[in-house]
Write a protein that holds these residues in place. Structure first.
Motif, PDB file in Angstrom:
ATOM      1  N   GLY B 160       0.865  -1.177   0.000  1.00 58.85           N
ATOM      2  CA  GLY B 160       0.000   0.000   0.000  1.00 58.85           C
ATOM      3  C   GLY B 160       0.899   1.223   0.000  1.00 58.85           C
ATOM      4  N   SER B 161       0.712   2.071   1.034  1.00 54.96           N
ATOM      5  CA  SER B 161       1.606   3.227   1.082  1.00 54.96           C
ATOM      6  C   SER B 161       2.601   3.122   2.237  1.00 54.96           C
ATOM      7  N   VAL B 162       2.690   1.918   2.841  1.00 54.71           N
ATOM      8  CA  VAL B 162       3.610   1.739   3.972  1.00 54.71           C
ATOM      9  C   VAL B 162       4.888   1.052   3.498  1.00 54.71           C
ATOM     10  N   PRO B 163       6.043   1.673   3.729  1.00 57.03           N
ATOM     11  CA  PRO B 163       7.303   1.044   3.333  1.00 57.03           C
ATOM     12  C   PRO B 163       7.510  -0.295   4.055  1.00 57.03           C
ATOM     13  N   ILE B 164       8.013  -1.285   3.317  1.00 57.12           N
ATOM     14  CA  ILE B 164       8.199  -2.622   3.887  1.00 57.12           C
ATOM     15  C   ILE B 164       9.137  -2.643   5.112  1.00 57.12           C
ATOM     16  N   PRO B 165      10.250  -1.870   5.126  1.00 54.05           N
ATOM     17  CA  PRO B 165      11.107  -1.904   6.327  1.00 54.05           C
ATOM     18  C   PRO B 165      10.347  -1.554   7.606  1.00 54.05           C
ATOM     19  N   ILE B 166       9.383  -0.621   7.484  1.00 52.95           N
ATOM     20  CA  ILE B 166       8.601  -0.259   8.676  1.00 52.95           C
ATOM     21  C   ILE B 166       7.779  -1.449   9.132  1.00 52.95           C
ATOM     22  N   ILE B 167       7.225  -2.178   8.163  1.00 53.47           N
ATOM     23  CA  ILE B 167       6.400  -3.346   8.521  1.00 53.47           C
ATOM     24  C   ILE B 167       7.255  -4.416   9.201  1.00 53.47           C
ATOM     25  N   ILE B 168       8.418  -4.704   8.582  1.00 49.86           N
ATOM     26  CA  ILE B 168       9.287  -5.743   9.170  1.00 49.86           C
ATOM     27  C   ILE B 168       9.694  -5.358  10.591  1.00 49.86           C
ATOM     28  N   SER B 169      10.159  -4.109  10.748  1.00 49.28           N
ATOM     29  CA  SER B 169      10.589  -3.685  12.088  1.00 49.28           C
ATOM     30  C   SER B 169       9.433  -3.694  13.059  1.00 49.28           C
ATOM     31  N   GLY B 170       8.271  -3.252  12.588  1.00 44.22           N
ATOM     32  CA  GLY B 170       7.101  -3.224  13.462  1.00 44.22           C
ATOM     33  C   GLY B 170       6.758  -4.613  13.964  1.00 44.22           C
ATOM     34  N   VAL B 171       6.750  -5.581  13.039  1.00 43.42           N
ATOM     35  CA  VAL B 171       6.442  -6.951  13.442  1.00 43.42           C
ATOM     36  C   VAL B 171       7.486  -7.465  14.433  1.00 43.42           C
ATOM     37  N   MET B 172       8.770  -7.172  14.143  1.00 48.82           N
ATOM     38  CA  MET B 172       9.825  -7.629  15.056  1.00 48.82           C
ATOM     39  C   MET B 172       9.683  -6.993  16.434  1.00 48.82           C
ATOM     40  N   CYS B 173       9.319  -5.701  16.466  1.00 47.84           N
ATOM     41  CA  CYS B 173       9.107  -5.026  17.755  1.00 47.84           C
ATOM     42  C   CYS B 173       8.050  -5.755  18.564  1.00 47.84           C
ATOM     43  N   LEU B 174       6.971  -6.100  17.902  1.00 45.62           N
ATOM     44  CA  LEU B 174       5.870  -6.786  18.570  1.00 45.62           C
ATOM     45  C   LEU B 174       6.360  -8.122  19.135  1.00 45.62           C
ATOM     46  N   ILE B 175       7.116  -8.850  18.296  1.00 50.14           N
ATOM     47  CA  ILE B 175       7.633 -10.150  18.742  1.00 50.14           C
ATOM     48  C   ILE B 175       8.527  -9.974  19.969  1.00 50.14           C
ATOM     49  N   VAL B 176       9.452  -8.996  19.887  1.00 45.09           N
ATOM     50  CA  VAL B 176      10.372  -8.807  21.009  1.00 45.09           C
ATOM     51  C   VAL B 176       9.613  -8.343  22.244  1.00 45.09           C
ATOM     52  N   TYR B 177       8.603  -7.481  22.016  1.00 45.05           N
ATOM     53  CA  TYR B 177       7.811  -7.021  23.154  1.00 45.05           C
ATOM     54  C   TYR B 177       7.168  -8.210  23.872  1.00 45.05           C
TER      55      TYR B 177
END
Lengths: 498, 319
Positions: B160-177
């Motif tokens: 969509g309009s969201v850059p993929i690096p933001i998605i990857i990092s976001g998912v990883m943040c959630l996992i680490v959280y």
């Protein structure tokens, strides 16, 4: 004669405890004034206030009729008050002379270069005055015996030409023979008109050196008396303030089945050699001995923290020799270490986390943790062990010593351990909390748990144990049944071996 | 309502969030183009690599240790990934191998700290030199560019309009959280940081936990490295130099204490974003690049200062 030191209405508070409550004290030159009381009675706190290590909340201290208010021990030292502590405070790699004159070494005129020769001569003279001319002043002190090091500490204290010396449990690490020569030195100091404050709870010593005795209890001043005015029993009653029978309550129960068996274990450091013992279900078994006899080392060995050199350990009949703590915990073994704040608890972590530290994987076997369930479980233990805290979310640091110890106990109970080693379970906690810990230990024993209790307090170990092993110099020197408990006999085995 | 207010004020992140808001207000006053959607997305995209690199480190710092090798771990794994890609190794395989190398670096770090018991500062600094040295050896002074589009998508693509690096990092943040806050592993990470001796006496598997934390740090380092390579569509041995100790700074600014036991992912996210904002606004306003390091340094010092000041106040409330 005028007292050299007067203490009036001294009060010192720590979070949660009044360590000193309106205490008075005085000291004459050439006198040995003994401070007695149980652990937590306020003996050390009082001596630290006099020494400037603690600042009292209220009250006055007069040195030779002049009101003083020392902010640091250094200030007190400059005014002629020296201290010799139970723990040696010397630098192990320096020799006697270097230690005695540490930070105030004699220098060659007009330079900052240390005059080693002069320093040695002065150190030798100091020691000769103490009848210790045999001590080698050129060897690093770590190669000297404990008693010799103690003498060097005394020489260091005397070298500043003090008016008052405070001794805090100076004989705890000395052998009988060494104690004798130490007392000779005390008499020499008295002759030099030095006032001595002697903190101790070894009653036998009082007759040898004491002039007056001041009894403290729970931070309060109880009484000052002449040495010999009261019998030992009367003095104990003054210290404890209640009948000993009420403090150590044991409920009769049956001891069915073996829980822990240790056969001929030795460690690699040579601190434990060929030791054997048995603890049955429902029993409290004491492990007595002097500091350094190897009791804690034995506990660490049983709990798998240190490696076995030889011997066998059985839990509930199953051999567990050489296993580590996590295996042993699953088999039901727990260990309350002596150093509660450093080894027993993560003091910065919440109480609930500490209570669940051991049992976490049992409570949450599926990897995911629920904080609310953790808090619920912790709340149950807070209720059943009467841990005084407004919330289990508070840091463990916020609790008093007795309540901290209950958290450590809760930690092992929540993991369902049924063989628990208590290493000095009541060290540094006040009498009221001690009684609660004793009651708790008695309850656990009645519920069929097996307890091995290490203690340096004679009354405690006599009062609580069903049976007792006595350690001396790394070996089990004796085994006594409750009917045969006698302080004299136990003390002798602790000091001399079997 | 009062209770919620109380809760917000007692939250450990309140001052970190306030600092972030403060930075954003100042920045939007300095330039009208700061507070635009496209610039905010740019900031997040730039922050996402720094964030990825800081995620595993957060866990390591909570154990009371440090890992100074993350930057060069990223460079080495990025370079090796690029080398493999130009040698026509399939994208998935190249990435998996890179991540495994990161894992190995992490395990070695954990071994040095947990088993040999070297101070983590020295051990991982040494590993930092080893990894950056290896990257130089691999690259031999060269630069690789022109990577397959399938690979560079993870650095420059959009969903969509969201850059993929933001998605990857976001998912990883959630996992680490979740790992740190909601699992037995995470709890033990904190317990080790609070007091490793007491953790050992509580039969917690200290060595295993420490190894896992370091291994994880190596993995996020490698993930960050491959993302960096994909974003640049190029790799050279010095490509992570700009990150350097900023990785550590992002963690510490977010309130994760080097003493261990305190902090978490939320703080690290904000720390990484703040660091990125400073550079972003200086670029927009046109601050001379000579002054940029200076300014970043001042902000880091201020943030850690605020954190330590507020931490002691919070601690008093918990006693």
């Amino acid at each position: 004669m005028e007292p050299i030191l007067k203490v009036k209405n001294l009060t010192k508070e720590f979070p949660g405890v009044k360590a000193l409550d309106n205490v008075q004290f005085d000291l004459f030159p050439g006198e040995v004034h003994i401070l007695v009381g149980e652990n937590g009675a306020g003996k050390s706190t009082l001596s630290k206030c006099i020494l400037g290590a603690y600042q009292p909340e209220s009250g006055e201290i007069y040195l030779e009729d002049k009101k003083v208010d020392f902010k640091t021990p250094k200030e007190a030292l400059a005014n002629g008050i020296a201290a010799v502590y139970q723990e040696l405070t010397m630098i192990p790699y320096l020799n006697a002379a270097q230690n005695i004159f540490f930070n105030r070494e004699p220098v060659y005129k007009g330079t900052n270069i240390i005059n080693q020769k002069l320093m040695q001569t002065q150190a030798k003279e100091l020691l000769r005055n103490l009848n210790c001319e045999n001590i080698d002043t050129t060897k690093p002190v770590k190669y000297l015996g404990v008693a010799e090091q103690q003498m060097i500490e005394i020489a260091k204290a005397i070298s500043i030409d003090p008016k008052i010396i405070i001794f805090d449990e100076p004989t705890a690490t000395l052998s009988d023979r060494e104690v004798e020569s130490f007392f000779e030195q005390i008499h020499l100091l008295k002759k030099r008109n030095i006032g001595i404050i002697y903190v101790s709870h070894r009653m036998k010593e009082f007759h040898h050196i004491g002039d007056r005795i001041t009894v403290l209890r729970d931070g309060k001043y109880i009484k000052t008396l002449r040495e010999g005015e009261l019998s030992d029993e009367e003095l104990v009653n003054l210290m404890v303030g209640r009948d000993i029978a009420q403090v150590y309550v044991r409920t009769p129960n049956d001891h069915s089945g073996e829980a822990l068996r240790v056969e001929n274990i030795s460690d690699r450091a040579g601190k434990v050699e060929d030791c054997s013992l048995v603890v049955n279900k429902g029993e409290i078994v004491g492990l007595a001995g002097l500091v350094g006899a190897g009791r804690t080392e034995m506990a660490r060995l049983i709990f798998g923290i240190d490696k076995l050199k030889g011997g066998k350990i059985y839990l509930h009949g199953k051999e567990v020799s050489g296993k580590g703590p996590s295996f042993l915990v699953n088999e039901g073994l727990g260990f309350l270490p002596e150093d509660r704040k450093q080894l027993g608890l993560a003091v910065r972590a919440p109480i609930s986390w500490n209570i669940a530290a051991v049992s976490l994987k049992k409570i949450f076997p599926h990897f995911f943790v629920s904080q609310s369930k953790n808090d619920e479980i912790a709340d149950e233990y807070v209720k059943s062990l009467k841990i005084a805290t407004p919330s289990v979310k508070k840091m463990a640091r916020a609790l008093s010593g007795g309540n901290q110890q209950k958290v450590v106990i809760a930690k092992w109970l929540s993991a369902n351990t049924d063989v628990i080693i208590f290493d000095e379970p009541t060290r540094g906690i006040d009498v009221g909390a001690k009684m609660e810990i004793y009651a708790l230990m008695d309850r656990l024993a009645s519920e069929g748990k097996a307890i091995l209790m290490i203690s340096s307090e004679m009354q405690e170990i006599i009062g609580m144990s069903d049976r007792m092993y006595i350690m001396n110099n790394g070996s089990i020197a004796g085994h006594i049944e409750r009917e045969e408990f006698a302080a004299e006999k136990i003390g002798q085995m602790m000091l001399l071996g079997s | 309502m009062k209770k919620i207010k109380q809760k917000i004020l007692e939250s450990k992140y309140v001052y970190v969030v306030l600092s972030l808001l403060f930075m954003m207000i100042i920045s939007s006053l300095l330039s009208p183009s700061f507070l635009t959607l496209s610039n905010l997305i740019t900031i997040l995209r730039q922050a996402s690599i720094l964030l990825m690199l800081s995620l595993g480190l957060t866990a390591v710092v909570i154990t009371g240790n440090i890992d100074l090798s993350v930057g060069s771990c990223a460079a080495l794994t990025g370079c090796i990934c690029a080398k493999m890609l130009v040698a026509d190794v399939p994208v998935i395989a190249a990435m998996l191998i890179s991540i495994s190398i990161g894992l190995i670096i992490g395990v070695v770090n954990g071994f040095l700290v947990g088993v040999i018991k070297l101070p983590s500062f020295v051990a991982t600094y040494g590993m930092n030199m080893v990894a950056s040295g290896l990257a130089m050896i691999v690259m031999n002074g060269g630069v690789i560019y022109g990577l397959p589009a399938k690979f560079t998508t993870i650095g420059i693509g959009y969903v969509g309009s969201v850059p993929i690096p933001i998605i990857i990092s976001g998912v990883m943040c959630l996992i680490v959280y979740i790992l740190l806050q909601k699992t037995t592993f995470g709890r033990n990470v904190y317990m080790i940081g609070f007091n490793i001796q007491a953790a050992g006496y509580s039969a917690i598997n200290c060595l295993g936990t420490l190894l896992a934390a370091y291994a994880f740090c190596g993995v996020t380092g490698a993930l960050g490295g491959t993302m960096m390579t994909a974003r640049l569509n190029a790799a050279d041995a010095g490509m992570s130099e700009t990150y350097g100790l900023q990785i550590v700074a992002a963690v510490v600014m977010g309130g994760t204490s080097l003493l261990g036991g305190e902090g978490g992912v939320v703080g690290t996210v904000i720390g990484a974003i703040i660091l990125t904002i400073i550079v972003n606004i200086m670029n927009i306003v046109g601050v001379n690049s000579n002054w940029q390091n200076f300014a970043v340094g001042i902000v880091i010092i201020l943030m850690v200062w605020i954190d330590i000041y507020t931490r002691s106040r919070r601690a008093k409330k918990l006693i």
